[in-house]
Design a protein around this motif. Structure first.
Motif, PDB file in Angstrom:
ATOM      1  N   LEU A 186       0.955  -1.284  -0.070  1.00  0.00           N
ATOM      2  CA  LEU A 186       0.198  -0.237   0.002  1.00  0.00           C
ATOM      3  C   LEU A 186       0.885   1.408  -0.076  1.00  0.00           C
ATOM      4  N   MET A 187       2.297   1.279   0.142  1.00  0.00           N
ATOM      5  CA  MET A 187       3.038   2.393   0.276  1.00  0.00           C
ATOM      6  C   MET A 187       2.897   3.196  -1.243  1.00  0.00           C
ATOM      7  N   PRO A 188       2.551   4.563  -1.114  1.00  0.00           N
ATOM      8  CA  PRO A 188       2.743   5.262  -2.264  1.00  0.00           C
ATOM      9  C   PRO A 188       4.266   5.178  -2.687  1.00  0.00           C
ATOM     10  N   ASN A 189       4.255   5.012  -4.331  1.00  0.00           N
ATOM     11  CA  ASN A 189       5.390   4.955  -4.993  1.00  0.00           C
ATOM     12  C   ASN A 189       5.480   5.924  -6.233  1.00  0.00           C
ATOM     13  N   PRO A 190       6.472   6.844  -6.291  1.00  0.00           N
ATOM     14  CA  PRO A 190       6.472   7.676  -7.574  1.00  0.00           C
ATOM     15  C   PRO A 190       6.606   6.860  -8.775  1.00  0.00           C
ATOM     16  N   LYS A 191       6.917   5.521  -8.987  1.00  0.00           N
ATOM     17  CA  LYS A 191       7.397   4.989  -9.840  1.00  0.00           C
ATOM     18  C   LYS A 191       6.174   4.479 -10.707  1.00  0.00           C
ATOM     19  N   LEU A 192       4.997   4.256  -9.688  1.00  0.00           N
ATOM     20  CA  LEU A 192       3.647   3.821 -10.042  1.00  0.00           C
ATOM     21  C   LEU A 192       2.387   4.799  -9.872  1.00  0.00           C
ATOM     22  N   GLY A 193       3.091   6.083  -9.615  1.00  0.00           N
ATOM     23  CA  GLY A 193       2.199   7.333  -9.819  1.00  0.00           C
ATOM     24  C   GLY A 193       1.280   7.352  -8.819  1.00  0.00           C
ATOM     25  N   THR A 194       1.519   6.838  -7.644  1.00  0.00           N
ATOM     26  CA  THR A 194       0.763   7.110  -6.516  1.00  0.00           C
ATOM     27  C   THR A 194       1.405   8.208  -5.752  1.00  0.00           C
ATOM     28  N   VAL A 195       2.610   8.682  -6.068  1.00  0.00           N
ATOM     29  CA  VAL A 195       2.844  10.067  -5.485  1.00  0.00           C
ATOM     30  C   VAL A 195       3.204  11.091  -6.503  1.00  0.00           C
ATOM     31  N   THR A 196       1.842  11.916  -6.385  1.00  0.00           N
ATOM     32  CA  THR A 196       1.812  13.065  -7.461  1.00  0.00           C
ATOM     33  C   THR A 196       1.221  14.135  -6.980  1.00  0.00           C
ATOM     34  N   SER A 197       1.250  15.253  -7.588  1.00  0.00           N
ATOM     35  CA  SER A 197       0.528  16.463  -7.266  1.00  0.00           C
ATOM     36  C   SER A 197      -0.864  16.575  -7.933  1.00  0.00           C
ATOM     37  N   ASP A 198      -1.056  15.237  -8.873  1.00  0.00           N
ATOM     38  CA  ASP A 198      -2.054  15.544  -9.635  1.00  0.00           C
ATOM     39  C   ASP A 198      -3.406  14.312  -9.099  1.00  0.00           C
ATOM     40  N   LEU A 199      -3.699  14.845  -7.963  1.00  0.00           N
ATOM     41  CA  LEU A 199      -4.581  13.927  -7.272  1.00  0.00           C
ATOM     42  C   LEU A 199      -5.623  13.286  -8.003  1.00  0.00           C
ATOM     43  N   SER A 200      -6.346  14.410  -8.937  1.00  0.00           N
ATOM     44  CA  SER A 200      -7.850  14.033  -9.465  1.00  0.00           C
ATOM     45  C   SER A 200      -7.185  12.723 -10.493  1.00  0.00           C
ATOM     46  N   SER A 201      -6.237  12.859 -11.276  1.00  0.00           N
ATOM     47  CA  SER A 201      -6.168  12.038 -12.290  1.00  0.00           C
ATOM     48  C   SER A 201      -5.953  10.660 -11.660  1.00  0.00           C
ATOM     49  N   ILE A 202      -5.051  10.509 -10.763  1.00  0.00           N
ATOM     50  CA  ILE A 202      -4.532   9.122 -10.070  1.00  0.00           C
ATOM     51  C   ILE A 202      -5.889   8.652  -9.385  1.00  0.00           C
ATOM     52  N   LEU A 203      -6.758   9.351  -8.853  1.00  0.00           N
ATOM     53  CA  LEU A 203      -7.663   8.646  -8.066  1.00  0.00           C
ATOM     54  C   LEU A 203      -8.986   8.370  -9.008  1.00  0.00           C
ATOM     55  N   LYS A 204      -9.089   8.994 -10.149  1.00  0.00           N
ATOM     56  CA  LYS A 204      -9.926   8.600 -11.258  1.00  0.00           C
ATOM     57  C   LYS A 204      -9.470   7.279 -11.762  1.00  0.00           C
ATOM     58  N   GLU A 205      -8.413   7.290 -12.165  1.00  0.00           N
ATOM     59  CA  GLU A 205      -7.504   5.826 -12.660  1.00  0.00           C
ATOM     60  C   GLU A 205      -7.711   4.869 -11.829  1.00  0.00           C
ATOM     61  N   LEU A 206      -7.509   4.994 -10.501  1.00  0.00           N
ATOM     62  CA  LEU A 206      -7.845   3.932  -9.569  1.00  0.00           C
ATOM     63  C   LEU A 206      -9.132   3.328  -9.208  1.00  0.00           C
ATOM     64  N   GLN A 207     -10.082   4.549  -9.363  1.00  0.00           N
ATOM     65  CA  GLN A 207     -11.669   4.178  -9.456  1.00  0.00           C
ATOM     66  C   GLN A 207     -11.936   3.491 -10.651  1.00  0.00           C
ATOM     67  N   GLY A 208     -11.378   3.731 -11.838  1.00  0.00           N
ATOM     68  CA  GLY A 208     -11.702   3.413 -12.908  1.00  0.00           C
ATOM     69  C   GLY A 208     -11.102   1.973 -13.742  1.00  0.00           C
ATOM     70  N   GLY A 209     -10.410   1.164 -12.824  1.00  0.00           N
ATOM     71  CA  GLY A 209      -9.981  -0.053 -13.244  1.00  0.00           C
ATOM     72  C   GLY A 209      -8.533  -0.329 -13.251  1.00  0.00           C
ATOM     73  N   ARG A 210      -7.924   0.370 -12.545  1.00  0.00           N
ATOM     74  CA  ARG A 210      -6.267   0.151 -12.745  1.00  0.00           C
ATOM     75  C   ARG A 210      -5.954  -0.287 -11.605  1.00  0.00           C
ATOM     76  N   ILE A 211      -5.029  -1.332 -11.882  1.00  0.00           N
ATOM     77  CA  ILE A 211      -4.518  -2.417 -11.015  1.00  0.00           C
ATOM     78  C   ILE A 211      -2.938  -2.417 -10.926  1.00  0.00           C
ATOM     79  N   GLU A 212      -2.291  -2.965  -9.669  1.00  0.00           N
ATOM     80  CA  GLU A 212      -0.842  -2.958  -9.691  1.00  0.00           C
ATOM     81  C   GLU A 212      -0.464  -4.447  -9.735  1.00  0.00           C
ATOM     82  N   PHE A 213       0.525  -4.610 -10.241  1.00  0.00           N
ATOM     83  CA  PHE A 213       0.974  -6.114 -10.361  1.00  0.00           C
ATOM     84  C   PHE A 213       2.536  -6.357  -9.878  1.00  0.00           C
ATOM     85  N   ARG A 214       2.874  -7.241  -9.209  1.00  0.00           N
ATOM     86  CA  ARG A 214       4.374  -7.530  -8.803  1.00  0.00           C
ATOM     87  C   ARG A 214       4.550  -8.940  -9.027  1.00  0.00           C
TER      88      ARG A 214
END
Length: 287
Positions: A186-214
């Motif tokens: 759950l740690m925010p990571n700039p490489k994954l785009g979860t550390v950003t000044s553009d909160l609106s974009s990343i929140l809409k992506e996460l709500q719209g079906g963006r998933i992380e894999f490892r």
């Protein structure tokens, strides 16, 4: 008496083959109809009947799962939907076993995939944002927004969210809970785009079906790519997007096939093995 019955039934099915067990059940209970009938008054017969159905059903599903790998992914999706018969909306998952050594840092595979039709479940997002941006984050879809107060909730064990994002200036506060968020992914990571000044974009992506894999320690990558209630076309689109994102993360020094094996399954249904070439054909590019 109840414990003795459980032990008896377990040993009975463990030591006898399917056909022999079924025939002996028929003689014990009295008739084939009793095996299917829950209305029988004898508790032992009821237990034998219930175990019989579960045992025979499980053997049938395992037999389906041990068939050779499929080369036709649309056919697998059709079979998967046909056998997703649980009383709830089952999650459809895809697993890719990669040709990597997870012990080597330069062969770790990690990234994000944007599923065009979403995952089918509600996503809760926590956001670390300064006070003046709290309203903006809430309006964009964040469920929890805070600063030091949010960090304290996390320390107290309140982790009722699926993703965590933060603005750059809040990372000092996030660092105080890094040992809690990190192991949970759950740690925010700039490489994954979860550390950003553009909160609106990343929140809409996460709500719209963006998933992380490892990849895990055995070289597998797995993710939920939809629900059994999705149409076949929607599931194929999501599978393609996920596979394409994983294949795009192939380390440059790895030659030849990147995917060693693949499979899809639903929560309670059988798995269907897929040939690696079929995955590349789905994506439309050779990696």
């Amino acid at each position: 008496m109840s414990i003795f019955s459980d032990v008896f039934v377990f040993c009975f099915f463990f030591f006898f083959k399917q056909k022999t067990a079924y025939e002996m059940l028929r003689s014990l209970v009295g008739s084939e109809m009793c095996i299917r009938d829950r209305s029988t008054g004898d508790p032992m017969q009821h237990m034998l009947a219930r175990c019989s159905r579960a045992r025979l059903g499980g053997l049938q599903l395992r037999a389906m799962a041990t068939k050779p790998a499929h080369s036709d992914i649309p056919e697998c999706v059709s079979l998967l939907k046909e056998n997703a018969t649980a009383k709830f909306d089952e999650t459809v998952e895809m697993v890719l076993t990669l040709k990597i050594d997870p012990r080597k840092a330069n062969e770790l595979v990690r990234g994000v995939a944007k599923l065009p039709h979403g995952t089918g479940k509600k996503v809760r997002v926590a956001a670390f944002a300064p006070e003046e941006r709290v309203e903006e984050a809430l309006a964009a879809g964040a469920h929890i927004v805070g600063q030091a107060d949010l960090a304290q909730k996390i320390k107290d064990g309140e982790l009722d969210f699926d993703h965590c994002v933060a603005t750059p200036e809040m990372m000092a506060t996030v660092g105080s809970v890094a040992r809690i968020l990190g192991p949970r992914g759950l740690m925010p990571n700039p490489k994954l785009g979860t550390v950003t000044s553009d909160l609106s974009s990343i929140l809409k992506e996460l709500q719209g079906g963006r998933i992380e894999f490892r990849n895990d320690k055995t070289g597998n990558i797995h993710a939920g790519v939809g629900k059994a209630s999705f149409s076949e076309e929607q599931l194929l689109d999501n599978l393609k997007s996920f596979a394409e994102s994983v294949l795009a993360c192939k380390p440059a020094h790895i030659k030849g096939e990147f995917v060693k094996s693949a499979a899809i399954s639903s929560t309670m249904g059988p798995g269907y093995r897929i040939e690696p070439k079929a995955v590349e054909a789905l994506v439309g590019t050779s990696y």
